[in-house]
Scaffold this motif. Structure first.
Motif, PDB file in Angstrom:
ATOM      1  N   GLU A  22      15.360  80.005   5.265  1.00 52.76           N
ATOM      2  CA  GLU A  22      16.596  80.205   5.999  1.00 52.76           C
ATOM      3  C   GLU A  22      17.578  80.903   5.052  1.00 52.76           C
ATOM      4  N   GLU A  23      18.687  81.408   5.574  1.00 54.75           N
ATOM      5  CA  GLU A  23      19.525  82.363   4.838  1.00 54.75           C
ATOM      6  C   GLU A  23      19.966  81.890   3.447  1.00 54.75           C
ATOM      7  N   PRO A  25      22.260  82.235   0.179  1.00 56.07           N
ATOM      8  CA  PRO A  25      23.593  82.765  -0.109  1.00 56.07           C
ATOM      9  C   PRO A  25      23.530  84.109  -0.837  1.00 56.07           C
ATOM     10  N   SER A 150      20.710  73.029  -4.844  1.00 54.64           N
ATOM     11  CA  SER A 150      19.521  72.994  -3.991  1.00 54.64           C
ATOM     12  C   SER A 150      19.579  71.769  -3.091  1.00 54.64           C
ATOM     13  N   MET A 151      18.689  71.731  -2.112  1.00 51.07           N
ATOM     14  CA  MET A 151      18.767  70.674  -1.101  1.00 51.07           C
ATOM     15  C   MET A 151      17.374  70.162  -0.728  1.00 51.07           C
ATOM     16  N   ARG A 152      17.381  69.011  -0.063  1.00 54.78           N
ATOM     17  CA  ARG A 152      16.148  68.472   0.505  1.00 54.78           C
ATOM     18  C   ARG A 152      16.174  68.738   2.003  1.00 54.78           C
ATOM     19  N   TRP A 153      15.010  68.687   2.629  1.00 58.11           N
ATOM     20  CA  TRP A 153      14.951  68.744   4.088  1.00 58.11           C
ATOM     21  C   TRP A 153      13.720  67.964   4.533  1.00 58.11           C
ATOM     22  N   PRO A 154      13.666  67.580   5.805  1.00 57.00           N
ATOM     23  CA  PRO A 154      12.607  66.649   6.216  1.00 57.00           C
ATOM     24  C   PRO A 154      11.208  67.250   6.061  1.00 57.00           C
ATOM     25  N   ARG A 159      12.645  70.709  -3.447  1.00 57.85           N
ATOM     26  CA  ARG A 159      14.023  71.133  -3.204  1.00 57.85           C
ATOM     27  C   ARG A 159      14.068  72.652  -3.263  1.00 57.85           C
ATOM     28  N   ARG A 162      17.723  76.509   0.519  1.00 50.49           N
ATOM     29  CA  ARG A 162      17.798  76.212   1.949  1.00 50.49           C
ATOM     30  C   ARG A 162      16.357  75.924   2.370  1.00 50.49           C
ATOM     31  N   PRO A 163      16.135  75.377   3.563  1.00 47.44           N
ATOM     32  CA  PRO A 163      14.753  75.052   3.927  1.00 47.44           C
ATOM     33  C   PRO A 163      13.830  76.278   3.893  1.00 47.44           C
TER      34      PRO A 163
END
Lengths: 741, 291
Positions: A22-23, A25, A150-154, A159, A162-163
């Motif tokens: 996904e987008e 930055p 950074s991030m987590r997602w299901p 990480r 974005r997903p």
């Protein structure tokens, strides 16, 4: 990429990696693809399967790396291992055979190492096929890629910024099994989000690049950037305008579109009466629009922007939408423009009492009061280059480090009186625009808005200019103010900031500099140097501290000033060194020129003329040869001092000077020493250096004709002291021991 | 498309995605995120899908009804999808299509926006969604709420309803929005409904609200919240936390807080929010129903 190979890329060692997400930055894209490519290249090299070529590409939705010429397998490796001594116990031999993976002792060589005969096992390890090595290597690359956030997602254990949507990883057309949890891995991808919905499959890099192009994705960021740039120019030309170049914005919009389409919008002519800075900020910062100018350089009622879509109506609806958004923003701006001017700036100053500057430093109003006091002091204390004080504009911007003779002293009372009034008024009003609606809406326009409102209030244009310029220079590329009133207020603001934050112990540490004090120090340095100002920072910092402590009602403040000044000056000197190094001045010359000064010298122009004179001197034959003589003399003295365990003095006993060579040198050193002191005190560095140069014949003669190591202990000691005197005399001008090369 | 039918269409769309359609929470909040259906439900492992309109109070944004784009009271439509579906972006785009906004004829962009709520102790990564240059929604993958990791991560979508409606209706002032879609003299505009409120609340928020009273009420709400947390009741405690948060916003609008005071108030609210989140999860872990 040529196509006379197998279309699947088989056999040419091709790796295609696409990470679709996904987008991403815009500001992170370039660094991310640079890091990804570098990580992969390093890992391939470390695994001994370095590619012949490797390229990385990035769009808002994908990171892509194409590598070619990866060898089919790692090279075979031969290892030699030394075992036990021949005749060692069988258990030791068996243990060695087991660990080396050798079946019997007959397969080992026996060699005499000079300390006896030993068994040697030659172990051949065949290189693993690249197809086997790559999956883990690619996974490691993806795992290790650093992101600022950074991030987590299901469903995924990793990480990322974005997903992740999917990954393609093909080696010679074969999909590699990457063990990345929860992410589809295969040979399918997607094109532009709206222009080419649906998935496509690829067999290799050529097909990938081709299909992507058909799917409305321009993969190469450099190409996207260039396309946008050319289209901006073309669109502007169609309107009879020129686009205002903005490389930073161009980079940003390159990272916001996979298929950039440049469109134009119109600005309601009613808004064109707003200050151009307001128009530009509303367009650039808030909307990422490019502004245009007509052929006379005036702001034009059109803007250009980059859409990420090719609409069937040619972009009419998109342009209309963007025009509406800009209209709303500019309507806000005009509302503030009309409202703000109902209250003159002068009546806004007291409102600054409500505005906290810093909890320990009081309100912005308190800061303004300090600035007024300091400005009055600086007006008297600073010496401007002659032309700058008289003409007020444009002088000094070119970074003039001119001859001190060009300065006028403090005798131009009339000019100073006028300047005092201007600076006082400008300092008083400098922060008043912070309470306007316009600066509330466009904080980046602080100062600039103050200038417009000051002019509207009928303030002196030089006062208005000083309000606008007092934050300058904002960045390394920003120009410094040069008009005297602007210079005074700009320095006043920065000196107050630096002094007061240091006074409450808020000093920058490591990368933490929340109050931008390094920038303030650099601003002080640049304004002084570029305008060629003569100012004692010592008296300026001392005054700033006094004003602050008195305002705060601190008792015994006098005791606090000297340590505070020492801290401030060494901070400024540190920044000055960094600044000079960035300007390409040799760091050893800086060290040599600054060493004698310490923090006692607080006139930066003065300091720099030492460095410049030193540079000139060393470039001459006399200079170079004296430097050699200096080293020779100080080395001999240092060695002898060390042997004897004390530092000898450089007091020469004239009665012990026997030979003509040493007598002449002693006289010359006395002469140069006293003269150089006077010259340096009067800033006549080049003359001081010239005096130094006259030492050369006597020094050469001394080394040629006089023997230091004589049997007469008294003569020997006196000659060593003479050498020490050469060193000390030269060190009065600069610390020559710091000079390298 | 009238303002109210835009809301109805969005609610219908999300109802078809399995969301429970809730009504606004009845305590003043600054954003739809603060509704317990998002703030608390984003925590813990249970799946949850909800959509609701939430009036959002932003005292500092009041402009006495004189600015065509700024309101101290406006509506957000909030969607929470837990766990975040893999096609979150596609779902969002489909919701715009349901309003008749065809992505192929417009320029829809996902522009970086890292969301953070210091008072909630929450953050997430995502985007502002731009529709032809206008920010119409916020899109966030929740990472933490109340200082607690969200597991699983949720998708939070927040539509700025007035902006979206202004775009769809092509009007320049929020007060000109057609609210009810009745032609002729029966038409009610957004201004008819809210303009007086904007004027009066702006005056109240900026000029009148008794700051001593606000400070006292803040302390009361804080004390009550802690007392209720002591009894393990997450939801009533959270109401007090929301009240404290709104009182802080009012104090902020009155311009009486210094920078440190402001930071201290934010920290106090965050502490309450954290306690509420912990208690909310604690109930669950003790074997109770997810409340």
């Amino acid at each position: 990429m040529t196509s006379d190979h197998d279309p699947n890329g088989a056999g040419r060692g091709e790796l295609l990696l696409e990470v679709l997400s996904e987008e991403i930055p815009a500001r992170m894209q370039r660094r991310a693809i640079g890091n990804l490519t570098e990580l992969l290249r390093d890992k391939l090299a470390a695994a001994e399967i370095a590619p012949a070529a490797i390229h990385g590409y990035v769009t808002p939705r994908r990171l892509v790396v194409v590598a070619e010429g990866i060898p089919a397998a790692q090279p075979d490796r031969t290892e030699e291992r030394r075992g036990p001594r021949v005749g060692a116990p069988q258990a030791a031999i068996n243990g060695f055979l087991g660990s080396a993976g050798v079946a019997s002792v007959e397969e080992c060589e026996i060699r005499d190492t000079g300390r006896g005969a030993f068994y040697f096992a030659i172990v051949r390890r065949p290189g693993r096929p690249s197809a086997e090595v790559l999956p883990e290597l690619v996974k490691g690359t993806i795992d290790e890629l650093p992101w600022p956030k950074s991030m987590r997602w299901p469903g995924a254990a990793m990480r990322w910024v974005r997903p992740l949507t999917s990954i393609i990883c093909l080696y010679d057309g074969e999909s590699l099994p990457l063990a990345i949890d929860g992410i589809p891995i295969g040979r399918s991808s997607r094109g532009h989000r709206f222009l080419s919905p649906g998935e496509f499959c690829v067999a290799g890099a050529d097909e990938y690049l081709e299909k992507l192009q058909h799917a409305y994705v321009i993969l190469d960021p450099d190409r996207r950037r260039e396309l946008i740039r050319a289209d901006l120019d073309r669109r502007a030309a169609e309107l009879g305008l020129r686009v205002t170049p903005d490389p930073g914005l161009l980079d940003e919009v390159t990272g916001l579109a996979e298929f950039p389409v440049v469109l134009a919008g119109a600005i309601d002519p009613d808004f064109m009466t707003l200050p151009p800075e307001v128009l530009q900020t509303a367009m650039r910062t808030h909307q990422k629009y490019f502004s245009c100018v007509d052929h006379d350089g005036r702001a034009a009622p059109h803007f250009l922007f980059v859409a990420n879509n090719l609409a069937e109506d040619g972009g009419k609806a998109i342009a209309a939408g963007n025009e509406r958004v800009l209209r709303a923003r500019l309507a806000d701006a005009r509302f503030f423009w009309d409202q703000d001017r109902k209250v003159p700036l002068a009546r806004r100053v007291t409102a600054l009492k409500q505005r906290v500057y810093h909890d320990k430093l009081g309100s912005v109003y308190d800061k303004v009061c300090r600035m007024e006091a300091l400005a009055a002091f600086l007006v008297e204390d600073i010496r401007f280059p002659y032309h700058s004080l008289v003409t007020s504009a444009e002088a000094g911007v070119q970074g003039n480090r001119s001859d001190p003779a060009a300065f006028r002293g403090n005798d131009e009372h009339e000019d100073k009186g006028e300047l005092g009034k201007l600076a006082d008024r400008a300092a008083h009003l400098a922060k008043a625009d912070l309470s306007t609606g316009m600066v509330g809406e466009f904080p980046e326009l602080q100062g600039v808005i103050g200038r417009y409102y000051a002019l509207a209030d009928g303030e002196d244009p030089r006062v208005a200019e000083a309000i606008a310029e007092h934050y300058k220079p904002v960045g390394p590329k920003d120009i410094c103010p040069s008009a005297p009133a602007s210079v005074i207020v700009a320095l006043t603001d920065k000196i107050d900031t630096l002094t007061t934050f240091f006074a409450i112990g808020e000093k920058p540490t490591g990368s933490r500099d929340p109050y931008a004090l390094r920038r303030a120090a650099l601003g002080i340095i640049r304004v002084i140097l570029e305008d060629g100002l003569r100012i004692s920072l010592k008296s300026a910092f001392t005054k700033a501290a006094e004003v602050f402590y008195l305002q705060q009602g601190v008792s015994h403040w006098q005791e606090r000033v000297p340590p505070l000044y020492a801290e401030l000056m060494s901070f400024v000197i540190e920044r000055l060194k960094v600044h000079l190094r960035e300007e390409g001045v040799r760091h050893d010359l800086i060290a040599a020129g600054f060493a004698q000064a310490g923090t006692a010298e607080s006139d930066i122009v003065h300091l720099l003329s030492r460095v410049a004179a030193l540079q000139t001197f060393l470039d001459t034959g006399d200079g170079a040869s004296l430097l050699i003589a200096y080293r020779r003399a100080s080395n001999i003295v240092a060695i002898e001092d060390r042997k004897e365990g004390f530092a000898r003095s450089s007091d020469v006993d004239p009665s012990q000077l026997r030979e003509a060579g040493e007598q002449a040198l002693a006289i010359r050193l006395d002469h140069v020493g006293s003269l150089a002191g006077v010259l340096i005190a009067n800033e006549r560095f080049e003359e001081a250096m010239a005096e130094l140069a006259r030492l050369r014949p006597s020094v050469d003669e001394f080394f040629d004709k006089v023997t230091v190591n004589t049997d007469d202990a008294n003569l020997r000691e006196n000659r060593l002291r003479l050498l020490a005197r050469i060193r000390d005399t030269m060190n009065r001008i600069a610390d020559f021991s710091q000079i390298e090369g | 498309m009238s303002f109210q039918s835009l809301i109805a269409d969005l609610q219908n769309f999300w109802a078809h995605q399995g969301c429970v359609i809730l009504q606004p929470y009845d305590v003043e909040v600054g954003a739809g995120t603060f509704h317990p259906a998002t703030a608390l439900r984003a925590l813990g492992p249970d799946p949850w899908r909800a959509a609701y309109v939430q009036p959002s109070r932003r005292p500092t944004d009041g402009r006495y009804g004189e600015n065509p784009n700024r309101l101290q009271h406006y509506y957000q439509l909030q969607v929470i999808l837990k766990p975040a579906p893999a096609d979150s972006q596609e779902l969002y785009l489909a919701s715009l299509a349901a309003l008749g906004i065809d992505a192929r004829g417009h320029d829809i962009r996902f522009v970086e926006d890292d969301w953070e709520s210091p008072t909630l102790g929450a953050w997430g990564l995502g985007w502002e969604v731009w529709l032809d240059g206008m920010e119409v929604s916020q899109f966030t993958y929740f990472q933490q709420v109340g200082g607690i990791e969200c597991d699983p991560v949720s998708t939070e979508l927040t539509y700025g309803l007035e902006r979206l409606a202004m775009y769809v209706q092509g009007v320049e002032s929020v007060f000109d929005l057609d609210y009810n879609g009745v032609p002729g003299s029966g038409q009610i505009t957004y201004g008819d409904v809210f303009k007086r409120g904007e004027r009066e609340f702006s005056a109240f928020n900026f000029e009148l609200a008794d700051t001593a009273l606000l400070i006292r009420h803040f302390a009361d709400a804080e004390r009550e919240c802690r007392a209720v947390l002591g009894r393990g009741l997450a939801l009533p405690a959270y109401d007090q936390c929301l009240k404290a948060s709104h009182l802080f916003n009012m104090l902020d609008a009155r311009g009486v807080l210094s920078v440190t005071e402001r930071a201290a108030y934010i920290l106090r609210v965050r502490e309450l929010a954290k306690g509420c989140c912990e208690t909310w999860l604690g109930d669950r872990e003790a074997g109770g129903e997810p409340k």
